[in-house]
Scaffold this active site. Sequence first.
Site, PDB file in Angstrom:
ATOM      1  N   SER A  17       2.316  -9.001  -2.897  1.00 55.21           N
ATOM      2  CA  SER A  17       1.142  -9.370  -2.105  1.00 55.21           C
ATOM      3  C   SER A  17       0.431 -10.617  -2.626  1.00 55.21           C
ATOM      4  CB  SER A  17       0.163  -8.198  -2.022  1.00 55.21           C
ATOM      5  OG  SER A  17       0.712  -7.156  -1.242  1.00 55.21           O
ATOM      6  N   LYS A  67      -4.299   5.083  -0.332  1.00 59.80           N
ATOM      7  CA  LYS A  67      -4.528   4.768   1.079  1.00 59.80           C
ATOM      8  C   LYS A  67      -5.394   5.805   1.802  1.00 59.80           C
ATOM      9  CE  LYS A  67      -0.387   1.996   1.988  1.00 59.80           C
ATOM     10  NZ  LYS A  67       0.777   1.837   2.892  1.00 59.80           N
ATOM     11  N   GLY A 130      12.435   9.921   9.979  1.00 60.38           N
ATOM     12  CA  GLY A 130      11.392  10.152   8.983  1.00 60.38           C
ATOM     13  C   GLY A 130      10.072  10.498   9.642  1.00 60.38           C
ATOM     14  N   TYR A 224      12.836  -2.744   1.729  1.00 60.45           N
ATOM     15  CA  TYR A 224      13.158  -4.149   1.458  1.00 60.45           C
ATOM     16  C   TYR A 224      13.711  -4.371   0.048  1.00 60.45           C
ATOM     17  CZ  TYR A 224       8.343  -3.987  -0.351  1.00 60.45           C
ATOM     18  OH  TYR A 224       7.182  -3.642  -1.014  1.00 60.45           O
TER      19      TYR A 224
END
Length: 281
Positions: A17, A67, A130, A224
């Site tokens: 990030s 989160k 999922g 990724y």
Amino acid sequence: MGYKFVLIGYPIDHSLSPWIHKQFLEKSKIQGSYSIYEIEPDDSFQDKIAALKDNEINGFNVTAPYKQRIIPFLDEIDRSAEVIGAVNTVVNQDGKWIGYNTDGMGYLRSLKSKYPSFYTDKSSRILIIGAGGAARGVYYGLVSEGFKYIDITNRTVENATEIAKLKAEDTNTSILPFHEVAKYLDNYDLIVQTTSVGMKPSSDRSVFSMDTIKAGCIVSDIIYQPIETKFLKEAQRTGALVHFGHTMLLYQAQYAFEIWTGKKVPLESMDHQLKLILEGR
């Protein structure tokens, strides 16, 4: 002065990030900084968040495991974060902290950038593999975009059923048994893999065989690391089109930056640059 942005989570010392958002700052010619604000499990979360408020930052990203934990400390959350039940982006708006979830929009933007023609037919059939937080975000994004046929498969049927409650009035969603879904793969125009199966260091694993998918189906994996998962390799072998997970990472960050600054930064060659960085890790 410039903008001040941070990332909170644990562990986050290898997060991409900071690199992504520093690119955005440079491209938009905005003065600012983006740094890591790691909160260890033994730290007082409340004290750490209070210190963050005292720093008068303009916005921050939230990653695992905070989160959900951040939500009680916010003044408001938008509809997407409320529905998904998680916040990954917070903006300081005139002293009020407002939470968002950019995962669904990030996925939609990344898919549209690669396969824009897919969006012309909202009756295309979609399968999500999922039923975790990522699946919830992707499902809500696709429903919001108006796609009408979105099925879910997961080992725990109850979790998939919970996600299906987010459907719109004209959304058709079936919950498919995980052990049987391979028989029905040729029904789908888009298959989205949202689990952690195949992620490093277990990159030799795949959720199931892709032998029955139809040629031309778009197969997407949000993992990724590695960029080309075993799941995607098997899909390509059968003639499928593939969509890589690192682009979702970029587009959800793009949307976060837009929320913070009002500027939508073009990604241009960033997907290739990020791919090279990831392949070197």
